[in-house]
Structures are given as C-alpha cells and as structure tokens.
Enzyme design. Structure first.
Site, PDB file in Angstrom:
ATOM      1  N   SER A 240       6.924   7.511   0.965  1.00 29.62           N
ATOM      2  CA  SER A 240       7.491   6.174   1.137  1.00 29.62           C
ATOM      3  C   SER A 240       6.584   5.376   2.065  1.00 29.62           C
ATOM      4  CB  SER A 240       8.897   6.259   1.719  1.00 29.62           C
ATOM      5  OG  SER A 240       8.810   6.676   3.066  1.00 29.62           O
ATOM      6  N   LYS A 241       6.937   4.126   2.232  1.00 33.95           N
ATOM      7  CA  LYS A 241       6.158   3.181   3.038  1.00 33.95           C
ATOM      8  C   LYS A 241       5.786   3.727   4.407  1.00 33.95           C
ATOM      9  CE  LYS A 241       5.520  -1.448   2.283  1.00 33.95           C
ATOM     10  NZ  LYS A 241       4.300  -0.978   1.737  1.00 33.95           N
ATOM     11  N   ARG A 242       6.722   4.483   4.989  1.00 37.29           N
ATOM     12  CA  ARG A 242       6.455   4.911   6.369  1.00 37.29           C
ATOM     13  C   ARG A 242       5.286   5.902   6.439  1.00 37.29           C
ATOM     14  NH1 ARG A 242       8.797   9.864   7.328  1.00 37.29           N
ATOM     15  NH2 ARG A 242      10.027  10.473   5.518  1.00 37.29           N
ATOM     16  N   GLY A 244       2.447   5.453   4.763  1.00 35.39           N
ATOM     17  CA  GLY A 244       1.210   4.681   4.622  1.00 35.39           C
ATOM     18  C   GLY A 244       1.341   3.778   3.407  1.00 35.39           C
TER      19      GLY A 244
END
Ligand code: GLU
Length: 458
Positions: A240-242, A244
């Site tokens: 997920s976004k967290r 990268g």
C-alpha cells in the site's frame, strides 16, 4: 492456435504496480509465443469508472511500452452482446428468470447468515414457471449452476484447484435492469476476444469457478488460467501507499526509467535463478508463466533503485538529457550544458529526478546562491586561491582531460591537496559541495561561464 492474452483493468483509479505487473506478464507470455496481447477496459461499473482513470491506465501502459497489440476494448460497449448471451442461456434452459426484489434477496441472505449458512440464493425460481402474477414483474436472469460434483481448474501457477459445485449458487448474469453482471461480462468478452490464457491476480481465483459455469453452459472452451500472487511490502503486509510509491506514473515522476520499471515488475514473483537484471529483450526469450512462484512477492524499493541505477548507466546520455530537460525546461545553452554533464552524472545517479536536481546548477548565467556548506568553504584563503586558479584556467585548453591536468598542476604549485582546490571551485561553480566531477562541471559550463562564476565567488 494463436495465443491471446488480455489485461483487463477496471478504471476506478490509477494503474498500480500490481496491475502493471499483470499487464507485463500478459504481454510477455503472448509475445513469447508469437501471440497477441490485448487490453480490455472493464468499465461496466459506471459509478466507479472514470474517463480520467482510463486515460491514466493507457498513459501508464504506453510509458512502460506495454500498449496493447490492438485498440482497447471498452467493456461497456458490449452490453448488448452480454445480454444476448444471457438470453441464449435462458432459451437453452441453462438459465432462468428469477423475480425476487432486492429486499427479498436481502432477507434471504440475512436468514441464511442467521442460520450459519452461506448467503446463497435459495433457487426458488430454478424449477418454477412464472405465473400470471409475474407477467409484469422485472426479473433477473440466473444461471443454473451444477449442484453435483465439483469444478476443477488446473491453474498454471496455483496448480490443481477444486471447488465443490454445492458451494456455488445460481448467480445472476443479467440484472433486472438489463445490465450484465461483471462475472458474466468477463466470460463473454474473453470468449469473443478469443483469449486463450487468462493471467491475473490471485484475488480473482474464486471468481474463476463462477466464470467456468458460464463457459461450460455455453459450451465454450475455457481458457487456461494463471493466477499470480499479490505483491506485499517489505513487512509482508499487502502493498500500500505507506510502503512507497505504488502508482506506475509515480515511479515515472520519481525518475524511474521505464525499462528499469519493467525489470523490477518482472522480478516481482518471477525469477530466473538469482539474476536481478533481466532486460525486456531477454525476458521475452525466457519468460515462462510456470516459473511464477505461488508465494506473495515483496516489493523492495532499495532494489528498484539499484535496478534503476543499472539502467541509468546503460542509457544513452542524449536520452537522459532530454528527460532532464523535460523537468528543467532549459534554454538552448542550458540544454547543451545538461547534455555535456550527462555522461559523468549517469554513472552515479539513482533516478532521473536526481539527475535533474543535480544538473540544475548548470542553468542560467551565474551560480545559484551558495548553500551554507558552500559559503563556509569560500574562506578568504579559498577566494584568493580561486582568483589565482582563474588565471591558470584562463590559458587551459577547455577539455575534460586538459582541465583535470590543469587543476592537478595548480594544486601542486599551491602546495595543497586537490580537494583544497576542487571544493571551493565546486562551491563557486555550483553553489554546493555536491556536484558531478569538477572537470565535467567546468567542461559543461564552458570557459566564459566558468570564469564568470569563479570571479563572482573570489
Ligand atoms: N477487472 C478486474 C480487475 O481490475 C480484472 C478481471 C480479470 O482480469 O479477469 O481487477
């Protein structure tokens, strides 16, 4: 038989790297076997699909060099055909009209759940002829699922997967408003597009058994299936976004080269021994879907940087200069300087972004304002040395080797190490102590500009 694959994204958001990897595997597989790789935009969910997402997906694929071999098929344009097949199944007695309202279906699901049963349709209309009361009522078309036996899929990645038919229910293929359900549309499209191999994420594995119902009921040959495991972050959680950047165009914007992106995508779940660097041309000769592992792969951003560095070093300097120029919009003089800097810069850079930031000093007349460290370097002693250096450089031939030799001779004459010359010079020319090799900086700026910047700092 011509091998034909398709990538079938739903345009509900940007193309993420999981989707891009699926696209790449589809392209590689088809092309490896002399086949065709197609794109189908699954835009039947009108509330969630957007034209922006369609455009973004197409742009992302183009950037990666994964544009399909034929114009994309928009699933929404095929609704009449989806309905036609549903009605053909109805006419053949392989599907039936079901008259429940949404509320009735909800109550049915809730009752099943309350009794601990799966929330399946109870088959009420399966063997019941509609009466006069149904004449005006809207109906959905449900497929008659087999109740005995089981459905087996020999998945090219997952191996043999079996589901008891009793676990599947009579799913709706055409809603009462005449629109097809997603699982039905996919099968009709895969059949009509003559898809031989369906390669997709393993989150679709359970869908496969329901899709097989439609293939079988129509008497259509099923394609081969290959369900590729998901991508996780370094910590093992779903990517997920967290973790990268997860969008393909984010990779581009962060300065990843498309060929490096492909290599990194390839290595997510597919391996050829421990070889990390596998170019697209090589992959096209050796890719085999059977080599995709069954375990989730892990996205390693440090590895992506490493891979990108390898491709940056191999890239044509002029191409990199053009990419940097896109970010910096230089004038003709600036562009020439950027071009001159590239061969030295690409040896160390990890991204196009870094190249652009590193080349920014070369633009314009005069050095950018010196940062704190650069200012500290420009002591009075250093300034005096720079003034003497300007004299020495004034007579030098303006080529990299000649400039390098000139700096060395000058340092010797001054009785100092090369760094005591190079660092103040770097500060004067670039406003920073971090720059490409100093001889390359001098050469790229040209005599006049370099001497101007030195004079301004000394
Ligand atoms: N449209 C589906 C998705 O974006 C893929 C369906 C398929 O490949 O069959 O997840």
């Amino acid at each position: 038989m011509t091998i034909r694959t398709r990538f079938a994204p739903s345009p509900t958001g940007f193309l993420h790297i999981g989707g891009a990897r699926t696209a790449y595997f589809n392209a590689l597989f088809a092309h490896r076997h002399g086949g065709q790789y197609l794109l189908r935009i699954e835009d039947t969910d009108k509330s969630r699909s957007t034209p922006e997402a369609v455009a973004q997906i197409i742009e992302s694929l183009a950037w990666l060099g994964l544009s399909p071999d034929a114009p994309p098929v928009m699933q929404s344009t095929r609704e009449a055909r989806h309905a036609e097949v549903a009605h053909a199944l109805l006419a053949a007695g392989k599907a039936y009209r079901a008259y429940e309202t949404a509320d009735e279906l909800k109550a049915m699901r809730e009752a099943a759940q309350a009794e601990g049963r799966p929330p399946h349709y109870n088959g009420y209309w399966r063997d019941r002829a509609p009466g006069p009361a149904e004449a005006e009522k809207p109906f959905a078309i449900r497929i008659k699922a087999r109740r005995e036996g089981s459905t087996v899929v020999n998945d090219l990645v997952q191996g043999r997967v079996e589901v008891r038919n009793a676990e599947l229910d009579d799913m709706i293929i055409l809603r009462s408003d005449g629109t097809p359900t997603y699982l039905h549309a996919v099968v009709v499209d895969d059949h009509d597009m003559e898809i031989t191999h369906v390669i997709r994420g393993d989150d679709h594995l359970t869908n496969t058994f329901r899709q097989c119902m439609v293939f079988d009921a129509m008497g259509w040959a099923r394609p081969e299936f290959a369900h590729v495991p998901l991508i996780h972050g370094a910590d093992g959680a779903k990517l997920s976004k967290r973790h990268g950047a997860v969008g393909v165009l984010e990779w581009r914007d962060q300065g990843v080269l498309p060929e490096a992106a492909l290599n990194a995508l390839l290595r997510l779940g597919w391996g050829h021994g421990d070889t990390e660097i596998i170019t697209h041309a090589e992959a096209q000769n050796i890719f085999d879907i059977a080599d995709v592992g069954r375990a989730a792969s892990r996205m390693d951003y440090a590895k992506l940087n490493h891979i990108n560095g390898v491709y940056l070093r191999a890239a044509e300097p002029a191409r990199l200069a053009a990419m940097v120029a896109e970010r910096l919009s230089p004038d003709a003089v600036g562009l020439a300087r950027i071009e001159a800097l590239m061969p030295a810069m690409q040896e160390r850079a990890k991204s196009v972004l870094e190249l652009a930031e590193g080349a920014r000093f070369a633009l314009g007349h005069g050095a950018p304002p010196a940062d704190e460290k650069a200012r500290a370097m420009l002591t009075e002693e250093a300034q005096g040395r720079l003034a003497r250096l300007a004299q020495a450089l004034g007579g030098a031939e303006w080529t990299k080797p000649a400039l390098e030799a000139c700096l060395k001779t000058f340092a010797e004459a001054e009785g100092v190490k090369l760094g005591a010359v190079a660092q103040p010079l770097r500060a004067a020319l670039t406003g920073s102590l971090q720059s490409p090799p100093i001889d390359a900086v001098l050469a790229a700026l040209g005599r006049e500009e370099a001497l101007f910047r030195i004079a301004a700092a000394s």
